[in-house]
Design a protein around this motif. Structure first.
Motif, PDB file in Angstrom:
ATOM      1  N   VAL A  54       0.858  -1.184   0.000  1.00 36.28           N
ATOM      2  CA  VAL A  54       0.000   0.000   0.000  1.00 36.28           C
ATOM      3  C   VAL A  54       0.895   1.236   0.000  1.00 36.28           C
ATOM      4  CG1 VAL A  54      -1.744   1.308   1.263  1.00 36.28           C
ATOM      5  CG2 VAL A  54      -1.866  -1.189   1.180  1.00 36.28           C
ATOM      6  N   VAL A  55       0.724   2.100  -0.990  1.00 36.60           N
ATOM      7  CA  VAL A  55       1.670   3.198  -1.213  1.00 36.60           C
ATOM      8  C   VAL A  55       1.358   4.370  -0.280  1.00 36.60           C
ATOM      9  CG1 VAL A  55       2.833   4.578  -2.984  1.00 36.60           C
ATOM     10  CG2 VAL A  55       1.753   2.428  -3.608  1.00 36.60           C
ATOM     11  N   MET A  56       1.416   4.097   1.017  1.00 41.21           N
ATOM     12  CA  MET A  56       1.233   5.123   2.029  1.00 41.21           C
ATOM     13  C   MET A  56       2.520   5.262   2.830  1.00 41.21           C
ATOM     14  SD  MET A  56      -1.781   6.540   1.821  1.00 41.21           S
ATOM     15  CE  MET A  56      -2.129   7.191   3.451  1.00 41.21           C
ATOM     16  N   ASN A  57       2.584   6.280   3.679  1.00 40.44           N
ATOM     17  CA  ASN A  57       3.858   6.611   4.319  1.00 40.44           C
ATOM     18  C   ASN A  57       4.079   5.950   5.674  1.00 40.44           C
ATOM     19  OD1 ASN A  57       1.995   8.045   5.814  1.00 40.44           O
ATOM     20  ND2 ASN A  57       2.828  10.058   5.343  1.00 40.44           N
ATOM     21  N   GLU A  58       3.086   5.218   6.208  1.00 38.85           N
ATOM     22  CA  GLU A  58       3.248   4.666   7.552  1.00 38.85           C
ATOM     23  C   GLU A  58       4.345   3.606   7.626  1.00 38.85           C
ATOM     24  OE1 GLU A  58      -0.558   6.670   7.380  1.00 38.85           O
ATOM     25  OE2 GLU A  58       0.238   5.056   6.127  1.00 38.85           O
ATOM     26  N   ILE A  59       4.435   2.722   6.636  1.00 38.92           N
ATOM     27  CA  ILE A  59       5.430   1.652   6.681  1.00 38.92           C
ATOM     28  C   ILE A  59       6.849   2.194   6.500  1.00 38.92           C
ATOM     29  CG2 ILE A  59       6.240  -0.440   5.523  1.00 38.92           C
ATOM     30  CD1 ILE A  59       3.813  -0.804   7.409  1.00 38.92           C
ATOM     31  N   PRO A  60       7.133   3.039   5.494  1.00 37.37           N
ATOM     32  CA  PRO A  60       8.497   3.596   5.429  1.00 37.37           C
ATOM     33  C   PRO A  60       8.852   4.430   6.653  1.00 37.37           C
ATOM     34  CG  PRO A  60       7.056   4.611   3.799  1.00 37.37           C
ATOM     35  CD  PRO A  60       6.340   3.420   4.324  1.00 37.37           C
ATOM     36  N   TYR A  61       7.889   5.154   7.192  1.00 36.40           N
ATOM     37  CA  TYR A  61       8.140   5.896   8.429  1.00 36.40           C
ATOM     38  C   TYR A  61       8.517   4.947   9.562  1.00 36.40           C
ATOM     39  CZ  TYR A  61       6.644   7.869  12.919  1.00 36.40           C
ATOM     40  OH  TYR A  61       6.575   8.231  14.235  1.00 36.40           O
ATOM     41  N   LEU A  62       7.824   3.810   9.644  1.00 33.03           N
ATOM     42  CA  LEU A  62       8.127   2.834  10.689  1.00 33.03           C
ATOM     43  C   LEU A  62       9.550   2.312  10.558  1.00 33.03           C
ATOM     44  CD1 LEU A  62       7.385   1.002  13.040  1.00 33.03           C
ATOM     45  CD2 LEU A  62       6.297  -0.560  11.405  1.00 33.03           C
ATOM     46  N   ALA A  63      10.044   2.153   9.337  1.00 37.83           N
ATOM     47  CA  ALA A  63      11.427   1.704   9.150  1.00 37.83           C
ATOM     48  C   ALA A  63      12.397   2.688   9.803  1.00 37.83           C
ATOM     49  CB  ALA A  63      11.735   1.553   7.657  1.00 37.83           C
ATOM     50  N   PHE A  64      12.138   3.977   9.666  1.00 31.99           N
ATOM     51  CA  PHE A  64      12.997   4.985  10.298  1.00 31.99           C
ATOM     52  C   PHE A  64      12.839   4.963  11.813  1.00 31.99           C
ATOM     53  CE2 PHE A  64      13.218   6.434   5.990  1.00 31.99           C
ATOM     54  CZ  PHE A  64      14.436   7.092   5.885  1.00 31.99           C
ATOM     55  N   VAL A  65      11.629   4.711  12.295  1.00 34.44           N
ATOM     56  CA  VAL A  65      11.408   4.617  13.743  1.00 34.44           C
ATOM     57  C   VAL A  65      12.210   3.459  14.329  1.00 34.44           C
ATOM     58  CG1 VAL A  65       9.684   4.092  15.519  1.00 34.44           C
ATOM     59  CG2 VAL A  65       9.144   5.716  13.713  1.00 34.44           C
ATOM     60  N   LEU A  66      12.145   2.296  13.675  1.00 33.80           N
ATOM     61  CA  LEU A  66      12.897   1.138  14.168  1.00 33.80           C
ATOM     62  C   LEU A  66      14.394   1.397  14.091  1.00 33.80           C
ATOM     63  CD1 LEU A  66      10.701  -1.660  12.570  1.00 33.80           C
ATOM     64  CD2 LEU A  66      10.897  -1.120  15.010  1.00 33.80           C
ATOM     65  N   LEU A 118      17.631  12.967  11.564  1.00 33.86           N
ATOM     66  CA  LEU A 118      16.697  11.840  11.543  1.00 33.86           C
ATOM     67  C   LEU A 118      15.284  12.301  11.890  1.00 33.86           C
ATOM     68  CD1 LEU A 118      16.065   8.787  11.451  1.00 33.86           C
ATOM     69  CD2 LEU A 118      16.718   8.693  13.872  1.00 33.86           C
ATOM     70  N   LEU A 119      15.160  13.103  12.937  1.00 29.34           N
ATOM     71  CA  LEU A 119      13.837  13.610  13.327  1.00 29.34           C
ATOM     72  C   LEU A 119      13.243  14.506  12.242  1.00 29.34           C
ATOM     73  CD1 LEU A 119      14.450  14.486  17.086  1.00 29.34           C
ATOM     74  CD2 LEU A 119      13.195  12.531  16.162  1.00 29.34           C
ATOM     75  N   ALA A 120      14.082  15.321  11.630  1.00 28.31           N
ATOM     76  CA  ALA A 120      13.601  16.231  10.594  1.00 28.31           C
ATOM     77  C   ALA A 120      13.071  15.457   9.399  1.00 28.31           C
ATOM     78  CB  ALA A 120      14.725  17.174  10.158  1.00 28.31           C
ATOM     79  N   PHE A 121      13.820  14.426   8.972  1.00 28.04           N
ATOM     80  CA  PHE A 121      13.361  13.686   7.805  1.00 28.04           C
ATOM     81  C   PHE A 121      12.116  12.865   8.137  1.00 28.04           C
ATOM     82  CE2 PHE A 121      13.601  10.437   4.419  1.00 28.04           C
ATOM     83  CZ  PHE A 121      13.521  11.315   3.339  1.00 28.04           C
ATOM     84  N   CYS A 122      12.035  12.336   9.356  1.00 27.65           N
ATOM     85  CA  CYS A 122      10.819  11.625   9.763  1.00 27.65           C
ATOM     86  C   CYS A 122       9.613  12.556   9.717  1.00 27.65           C
ATOM     87  CB  CYS A 122      10.987  11.047  11.167  1.00 27.65           C
ATOM     88  SG  CYS A 122      12.000   9.555  11.224  1.00 27.65           S
ATOM     89  N   TRP A 123       9.804  13.812  10.109  1.00 24.76           N
ATOM     90  CA  TRP A 123       8.722  14.791  10.037  1.00 24.76           C
ATOM     91  C   TRP A 123       8.285  15.000   8.587  1.00 24.76           C
ATOM     92  CZ3 TRP A 123       5.267  17.862  12.529  1.00 24.76           C
ATOM     93  CH2 TRP A 123       4.793  18.977  11.839  1.00 24.76           C
ATOM     94  N   LEU A 124       9.247  15.052   7.674  1.00 25.06           N
ATOM     95  CA  LEU A 124       8.902  15.268   6.275  1.00 25.06           C
ATOM     96  C   LEU A 124       8.263  14.026   5.646  1.00 25.06           C
ATOM     97  CD1 LEU A 124      12.016  17.290   5.076  1.00 25.06           C
ATOM     98  CD2 LEU A 124       9.734  18.146   5.648  1.00 25.06           C
ATOM     99  N   ILE A 125       8.567  12.853   6.197  1.00 26.46           N
ATOM    100  CA  ILE A 125       7.876  11.647   5.730  1.00 26.46           C
ATOM    101  C   ILE A 125       6.451  11.623   6.254  1.00 26.46           C
ATOM    102  CG2 ILE A 125       7.805   9.120   5.858  1.00 26.46           C
ATOM    103  CD1 ILE A 125      10.815   9.131   6.094  1.00 26.46           C
ATOM    104  N   ARG A 126       6.292  11.950   7.523  1.00 27.16           N
ATOM    105  CA  ARG A 126       4.974  11.848   8.163  1.00 27.16           C
ATOM    106  C   ARG A 126       4.933  12.840   9.310  1.00 27.16           C
ATOM    107  NH1 ARG A 126       2.444   7.935  12.052  1.00 27.16           N
ATOM    108  NH2 ARG A 126       0.257   7.727  11.412  1.00 27.16           N
ATOM    109  N   THR A 127       4.077  13.833   9.186  1.00 21.03           N
ATOM    110  CA  THR A 127       4.035  14.867  10.218  1.00 21.03           C
ATOM    111  C   THR A 127       3.538  14.323  11.554  1.00 21.03           C
ATOM    112  OG1 THR A 127       1.867  15.543   9.377  1.00 21.03           O
ATOM    113  CG2 THR A 127       3.778  16.775   8.587  1.00 21.03           C
ATOM    114  N   ALA A 128       2.916  13.159  11.543  1.00 15.98           N
ATOM    115  CA  ALA A 128       2.498  12.530  12.804  1.00 15.98           C
ATOM    116  C   ALA A 128       3.661  11.841  13.504  1.00 15.98           C
ATOM    117  CB  ALA A 128       1.375  11.523  12.544  1.00 15.98           C
TER     118      ALA A 128
END
Length: 507
Positions: free
Chosen positions: A139-151, A171-181
């Motif tokens: 599913v082409v949404m941002n939650e899964i790639p964001y989770l990779a950065f979280v892990l 790292l925090l800045a790019f995570c914000w740009l991937i998903r503002t949540a």
């Protein structure tokens, strides 16, 4: 060394065999649904394609204005797929599946540092085979790639010597740009620095993250109407008042517990099982929290625990709830379950493995066999009709304008809501047609009380007036194309419902 010794937990081949097996099963579930099902997914694809052309826009709106409603992190990560795949959704879906593989691997690496190989492997499988995760495969949404950065952040900041403040800030800045949540990750990372009394690093990380937020805010203000999240909160609190927060918190807590419970059931959730799912989910949340607290007491500061705590706080009061909100927290819940079971049983790995496999014959089989109806656009016939009767430059408006533009090849804009007669708003924007597919589910935690929901009901009422003419309707798909009174379809054309190849867009 025998083959079994290499493959058993602790053996040299165990991690590779585990991750390959899980990844292949997840591949069988790709795509979780068609491109455009969630609307935002096709929006990211359009944005990624625009980045390859040196712009940041959707490419479907008159004048091609800059895009401000979606931060550019995930579209940027999608550009390799856009470069290779072009119009074909499969490339984007496989690329997103690859990010899910990264999540599996990173979760294994993180858990392996905290548990035995058998417990870490079973816990990784419990995440990877969870029906909710499987339904997100491709599913082409941002939650899964964001989770990779979280892990990845968990791996970095659970070390005795976390990276420097500027690295953490990037790292925090790019995570914000991937998903503002991604806001819950900020106190988790800053807390990791603070727990080690690295105050300068914490300050540097916070400054870099705030710079990214400010830059996106400036872009949104310059090119649009400000941060979309800010407007959504104002639509809730500014209209409903602070009291609405209690309604939101109650609804979101119930939805979060029910959804987690459903994802742990052996059978596919049915309309008659919400109570069972709610009870199972509440117990699962409590068990994860208990296990996490025990680890905090035993080992001290836990980045994942702080991330989960602030995530719960964020989603308790955010005025929307969607299924996709839960997967970014599921690895932390798995960690909590593993910690709890390890304390009460010497067979924690066996119990976790049984739980991981419990859902596969039922819910997993449904996802692999494509028994649900998420793999073809619901309005397929309507899209064919629009391509037949509307000129290429005819401007439409709809609730899911990105998806509709992607599958019709016609320019679309959002529904022209606002004050005054609808006809005037349409004429002001040059809209020729309205594609109406019923009142959309906007995911509001306030239901019909939500301000946007009230505006949509008013919009629907105006469409029933004498100023509009029905040009096309499809009772099976529950769609209607409206035009202003006097509007006509292309002279000499006949509306046909030819089969559509949805493997490629018509943009």
């Amino acid at each position: 060394m025998t083959l079994w010794e290499r493959l058993r937990p602790g053996g040299r081949w165990f991690p590779g065999a585990l991750l390959v097996s899980l990844g292949l099963f997840q591949l069988l579930c790709v795509p979780g649904h068609y491109l455009g099902f969630e609307h935002d997914d096709v929006q990211y694809v359009l944005a990624a394609r625009s980045l390859l052309e040196g712009r940041y826009s959707l490419g479907i709106l008159p004048g091609d204005p800059p895009l401000t409603i979606a931060s550019p992190g995930w579209p940027l990560l999608l550009t390799p797929a856009a470069l290779v795949s072009g119009d074909n959704p499969l490339g984007y879906q496989l690329w997103t599946w690859a990010w899910l593989l990264a999540c599996d691997a990173l979760l294994w690496l993180w858990l392996r540092k905290r548990f035995s190989p058998s417990v870490a492997g079973a816990a990784t499988a419990l995440f990877a085979l969870n029906p909710l995760v499987l339904s997100r495969a491709g599913v082409v949404m941002n939650e899964i790639p964001y989770l990779a950065f979280v892990l990845g952040a968990f791996l970095l900041f659970d070390r005795d010597d976390p990276p420097s403040g500027w690295a953490g800030g990037l790292l925090l800045a790019f995570c914000w740009l991937i998903r503002t949540a991604s806001v819950p990750l900020v106190p988790a990372v800053l807390g990791a620095y603070a727990s080690r009394r690295r105050w300068k690093d914490a300050g540097a990380a916070a400054a870099i993250w705030m710079s990214a937020v400010a830059a996106w805010k400036l872009w949104s203000d310059w090119a649009g109407a400000g941060l979309a999240e800010q407007g959504e909160l104002w639509n809730t609190l500014g209209v409903e008042g602070i009291g609405a927060l209690f309604v939101i918190a109650g609804n979101n807590a119930s939805q979060g517990m029910r959804l987690l419970g459903e994802s742990l059931l052996a059978w596919r959730p049915q309309p008659g099982t919400p109570t069972v799912a709610l009870v199972v989910g509440a117990g699962a949340w409590a068990a994860a929290g208990w296990g996490m607290l025990r680890r905090v007491r035993a080992d001290g500061y836990q980045t994942a625990a702080v991330y989960l705590g602030f995530g719960i706080l964020l989603h308790a009061f955010w005025p929307y709830w969607y299924e996709r909100y839960l997967p970014p927290f599921l690895p932390v819940l798995v960690f909590g379950w593993a910690a709890a079971l390890e304390f009460v049983s010497r067979r924690a790995g066996v119990v976790l493995a049984a739980c991981a496999l419990l859902t596969v014959p039922g819910q997993g089989a449904v996802l692999v066999s494509r028994q649900n109806l998420r793999y073809r656009p619901e309005a397929a016939e309507t899209y064919a009709a629009i391509r037949a009767f509307a000129e290429p430059g005819a401007l439409f408006a709809s609730a899911f304008y990105c998806r509709d533009a992607y599958y019709t090849g016609r320019p679309f804009i959002p529904l022209p809501t606002g004050e005054g007669p609808l006809t005037g708003r349409m004429q002001e924007r040059g809209v020729s047609y309205i594609l109406w597919a019923g009142l959309p589910d906007i995911g509001s935690s306030l239901g019909e009380r939500f301000a946007s929901a009230r505006r949509l009901r008013d919009f629907r009422a105006q469409l029933q007036g004498p100023d509009f003419r029905v040009l096309y309707s499809n009772s099976q798909e529950k769609t209607v194309v409206f035009g202003l009174a006097g509007a006509r379809i292309n002279p000499g054309t006949k509306v046909t419902l030819d089969p559509i190849d949805f493997g490629r867009s018509r943009r």
